[in-house]
Design a protein around this motif. Structure first.
Motif, PDB file in Angstrom:
ATOM      1  N   ALA A 100      13.510  74.900 100.207  1.00 18.06           N
ATOM      2  CA  ALA A 100      14.945  75.144 100.400  1.00 18.06           C
ATOM      3  C   ALA A 100      15.724  74.808  99.130  1.00 18.06           C
ATOM      4  O   ALA A 100      16.662  75.509  98.752  1.00 18.06           O
ATOM      5  N   LYS A 101      15.347  73.715  98.456  1.00 11.91           N
ATOM      6  CA  LYS A 101      16.040  73.310  97.231  1.00 11.91           C
ATOM      7  C   LYS A 101      15.890  74.365  96.135  1.00 11.91           C
ATOM      8  O   LYS A 101      16.860  74.727  95.456  1.00 11.91           O
ATOM      9  N   LYS A 102      14.675  74.886  95.985  1.00 12.58           N
ATOM     10  CA  LYS A 102      14.451  75.937  94.978  1.00 12.58           C
ATOM     11  C   LYS A 102      15.215  77.205  95.329  1.00 12.58           C
ATOM     12  O   LYS A 102      15.781  77.870  94.457  1.00 12.58           O
ATOM     13  N   LEU A 103      15.212  77.569  96.622  1.00  8.59           N
ATOM     14  CA  LEU A 103      15.951  78.771  97.039  1.00  8.59           C
ATOM     15  C   LEU A 103      17.438  78.628  96.711  1.00  8.59           C
ATOM     16  O   LEU A 103      18.069  79.566  96.210  1.00  8.59           O
ATOM     17  N   ALA A 104      17.973  77.449  96.989  1.00  6.96           N
ATOM     18  CA  ALA A 104      19.398  77.229  96.735  1.00  6.96           C
ATOM     19  C   ALA A 104      19.711  77.276  95.245  1.00  6.96           C
ATOM     20  O   ALA A 104      20.650  77.961  94.815  1.00  6.96           O
ATOM     21  N   GLU A 105      18.937  76.541  94.448  1.00  8.94           N
ATOM     22  CA  GLU A 105      19.254  76.401  93.023  1.00  8.94           C
ATOM     23  C   GLU A 105      18.858  77.626  92.194  1.00  8.94           C
ATOM     24  O   GLU A 105      19.556  77.996  91.252  1.00  8.94           O
ATOM     25  N   GLN A 106      17.721  78.246  92.555  1.00  8.63           N
ATOM     26  CA  GLN A 106      17.205  79.335  91.722  1.00  8.63           C
ATOM     27  C   GLN A 106      17.693  80.717  92.150  1.00  8.63           C
ATOM     28  O   GLN A 106      17.698  81.645  91.342  1.00  8.63           O
ATOM     29  N   VAL A 107      18.106  80.848  93.415  1.00  9.37           N
ATOM     30  CA  VAL A 107      18.468  82.184  93.914  1.00  9.37           C
ATOM     31  C   VAL A 107      19.907  82.242  94.424  1.00  9.37           C
ATOM     32  O   VAL A 107      20.721  83.013  93.919  1.00  9.37           O
ATOM     33  N   LEU A 108      20.240  81.435  95.427  1.00  6.67           N
ATOM     34  CA  LEU A 108      21.519  81.619  96.110  1.00  6.67           C
ATOM     35  C   LEU A 108      22.723  81.236  95.260  1.00  6.67           C
ATOM     36  O   LEU A 108      23.739  81.927  95.283  1.00  6.67           O
ATOM     37  N   VAL A 109      22.619  80.138  94.508  1.00  9.16           N
ATOM     38  CA  VAL A 109      23.774  79.760  93.675  1.00  9.16           C
ATOM     39  C   VAL A 109      24.042  80.803  92.587  1.00  9.16           C
ATOM     40  O   VAL A 109      25.169  81.286  92.453  1.00  9.16           O
ATOM     41  N   PRO A 110      23.028  81.205  91.799  1.00 11.56           N
ATOM     42  CA  PRO A 110      23.341  82.180  90.737  1.00 11.56           C
ATOM     43  C   PRO A 110      23.598  83.597  91.242  1.00 11.56           C
ATOM     44  O   PRO A 110      24.418  84.313  90.640  1.00 11.56           O
ATOM     45  N   THR A 111      22.929  84.039  92.300  1.00 15.44           N
ATOM     46  CA  THR A 111      23.099  85.430  92.732  1.00 15.44           C
ATOM     47  C   THR A 111      24.212  85.615  93.753  1.00 15.44           C
ATOM     48  O   THR A 111      25.003  86.556  93.652  1.00 15.44           O
ATOM     49  N   PHE A 112      24.288  84.719  94.722  1.00 17.58           N
ATOM     50  CA  PHE A 112      25.281  84.912  95.788  1.00 17.58           C
ATOM     51  C   PHE A 112      26.606  84.212  95.475  1.00 17.58           C
ATOM     52  O   PHE A 112      27.669  84.843  95.474  1.00 17.58           O
ATOM     53  N   VAL A 113      26.547  82.905  95.204  1.00 17.11           N
ATOM     54  CA  VAL A 113      27.790  82.143  95.001  1.00 17.11           C
ATOM     55  C   VAL A 113      28.497  82.557  93.714  1.00 17.11           C
ATOM     56  O   VAL A 113      29.713  82.763  93.700  1.00 17.11           O
ATOM     57  N   ALA A 114      27.741  82.679  92.628  1.00 15.13           N
ATOM     58  CA  ALA A 114      28.371  82.964  91.335  1.00 15.13           C
ATOM     59  C   ALA A 114      28.560  84.450  91.066  1.00 15.13           C
ATOM     60  O   ALA A 114      29.265  84.815  90.130  1.00 15.13           O
ATOM     61  N   PHE A 115      27.943  85.322  91.882  1.00 17.99           N
ATOM     62  CA  PHE A 115      28.006  86.750  91.581  1.00 17.99           C
ATOM     63  C   PHE A 115      28.516  87.580  92.765  1.00 17.99           C
ATOM     64  O   PHE A 115      29.589  88.177  92.694  1.00 17.99           O
ATOM     65  N   LEU A 116      27.746  87.607  93.858  1.00 22.54           N
ATOM     66  CA  LEU A 116      28.089  88.517  94.952  1.00 22.54           C
ATOM     67  C   LEU A 116      29.411  88.166  95.630  1.00 22.54           C
ATOM     68  O   LEU A 116      30.239  89.043  95.891  1.00 22.54           O
ATOM     69  N   MET A 117      29.608  86.904  95.915  1.00 22.43           N
ATOM     70  CA  MET A 117      30.822  86.499  96.641  1.00 22.43           C
ATOM     71  C   MET A 117      32.100  86.897  95.890  1.00 22.43           C
ATOM     72  O   MET A 117      33.001  87.509  96.494  1.00 22.43           O
ATOM     73  N   PRO A 118      32.227  86.614  94.591  1.00 24.22           N
ATOM     74  CA  PRO A 118      33.426  87.098  93.876  1.00 24.22           C
ATOM     75  C   PRO A 118      33.505  88.615  93.801  1.00 24.22           C
ATOM     76  O   PRO A 118      34.603  89.178  93.851  1.00 24.22           O
ATOM     77  N   ILE A 119      32.357  89.288  93.704  1.00 21.88           N
ATOM     78  CA  ILE A 119      32.372  90.751  93.648  1.00 21.88           C
ATOM     79  C   ILE A 119      32.930  91.346  94.947  1.00 21.88           C
ATOM     80  O   ILE A 119      33.741  92.280  94.929  1.00 21.88           O
ATOM     81  N   PHE A 120      32.489  90.810  96.091  1.00 25.29           N
ATOM     82  CA  PHE A 120      33.031  91.273  97.371  1.00 25.29           C
ATOM     83  C   PHE A 120      34.555  91.112  97.392  1.00 25.29           C
ATOM     84  O   PHE A 120      35.285  91.999  97.848  1.00 25.29           O
ATOM     85  N   ALA A 121      35.013  89.957  96.909  1.00 23.74           N
ATOM     86  CA  ALA A 121      36.458  89.681  96.931  1.00 23.74           C
ATOM     87  C   ALA A 121      37.210  90.606  95.978  1.00 23.74           C
ATOM     88  O   ALA A 121      38.313  91.065  96.306  1.00 23.74           O
ATOM     89  N   ILE A 122      36.647  90.891  94.825  1.00 23.90           N
ATOM     90  CA  ILE A 122      37.311  91.803  93.884  1.00 23.90           C
ATOM     91  C   ILE A 122      37.375  93.212  94.484  1.00 23.90           C
ATOM     92  O   ILE A 122      38.404  93.897  94.409  1.00 23.90           O
ATOM     93  N   CYS A 123      36.266  93.658  95.076  1.00 21.70           N
ATOM     94  CA  CYS A 123      36.205  95.019  95.616  1.00 21.70           C
ATOM     95  C   CYS A 123      37.287  95.251  96.669  1.00 21.70           C
ATOM     96  O   CYS A 123      37.960  96.289  96.660  1.00 21.70           O
ATOM     97  N   TYR A 124      37.447  94.297  97.595  1.00 18.84           N
ATOM     98  CA  TYR A 124      38.377  94.526  98.697  1.00 18.84           C
ATOM     99  C   TYR A 124      39.716  93.817  98.514  1.00 18.84           C
ATOM    100  O   TYR A 124      40.706  94.223  99.105  1.00 18.84           O
ATOM    101  N   GLY A 125      39.758  92.743  97.714  1.00 19.74           N
ATOM    102  CA  GLY A 125      41.021  92.051  97.482  1.00 19.74           C
ATOM    103  C   GLY A 125      41.877  92.767  96.458  1.00 19.74           C
ATOM    104  O   GLY A 125      43.032  93.111  96.726  1.00 19.74           O
ATOM    105  N   ALA A 126      41.316  93.014  95.289  1.00 23.40           N
ATOM    106  CA  ALA A 126      42.097  93.634  94.211  1.00 23.40           C
ATOM    107  C   ALA A 126      42.532  95.047  94.555  1.00 23.40           C
ATOM    108  O   ALA A 126      43.563  95.526  94.074  1.00 23.40           O
TER     109      ALA A 126
END
Length: 258
Positions: A53-79
């Protein structure tokens, strides 16, 4: 009396129209493509030996989802909520409608929030589900922070779209440069960024997994706040951005609308 009774129906119609228009858009195609890319990354990662779980969080979810996908979703529909109307030259129809501008902005905000929430929840569920047992462990750690972070980003980018012309470009510039800059500055300066509070919520909820900045120096420079403080800060940010956006949209003159 008749006008008062027609206002809720007009708000509902605008909300449904906005939701349908944003859902059937090129932004949705971009979200689908980028989500699929990150899902493939999770599948590739899950084939590695001894996934935790620690590796999944640090190596995958933080860089791909938290730092990338989540802001992209917000830009697509917010902006694109108000900014897209300006770019498509359809904002004039909203400005001359019988609805108060503040309600128009509120309906735009609700539609964008629902879409961002749906994308964040759905994508995170798929990514964690494909990761197996580690994914089941990290899902409750990431989900609350991702939802609040996505809503805060959506509120910020909707406000930028209502304030500035070419709001989508300005939102991308903010996300690419200012969020990264603020996030890497030492001390309390990073507390003006949404990402800081999202990470604080994740680190607090994932304390049992020892989630956090990797090195001792990085932890000292990060200067995290508690999960409760981060939650309150994000909730307050969402509310403040909504009120600020309604005031801006109510008072601003859009001379480029026609």
């Amino acid at each position: 009396m008749k006008a008062a009774s027609s206002t809720p129906w007009a708000c509902w119609s605008l909300f449904v129209l906005t939701l349908r228009r944003q859902l059937l858009s090129r932004q949705t195609l971009a979200c689908c493509g980028l989500s699929l890319l990150c899902i493939l990354i999770v599948l590739a990662w899950s084939r590695r030996g001894e996934p935790t779980a620690k590796k999944l969080a640090e190596q995958v979810l933080v860089p791909t989802f938290v730092a990338f996908l989540m802001p992209i979703f917000a830009i697509c529909y917010g902006a694109s909520g108000i900014g897209g109307e300006r770019e498509d030259r359809t904002l004039i129809y909203l400005l001359i409608a019988s609805l108060p501008r503040s309600l128009v902005y509120l309906m735009k905000s609700l539609a964008a929030s629902i879409l961002v929430t749906a994308w964040c929840t759905g994508t995170l569920l798929v990514m964690c589900g494909l990761a197996g047992a580690p994914g089941e462990d990290v899902l409750p750690v990431f989900l609350p922070a991702s939802l609040l972070g996505g809503l805060a980003y959506a509120g910020l980018f909707l406000l930028l779209g209502a304030t500035f012309r070419h709001g989508t470009i300005i939102s991308l510039v903010y996300w690419f440069f200012l969020e990264v800059l603020f996030g890497n500055l030492p001390g309390i300066v990073k507390r003006v960024s949404v990402a800081f509070y999202v990470r604080c919520m994740i680190y607090d909820a994932g304390e049992d997994m020892q989630l956090g900045p990797l090195s001792r120096v990085a932890r000292e420079m990060f200067a995290a706040v508690s999960g409760t403080t981060a939650t309150v800060a994000l909730a307050a940010t969402i509310l403040v951005l909504l009120v600020a956006g309604m005031l801006v949209f109510e008072r601003r003159e859009y001379r480029d609308a026609s």
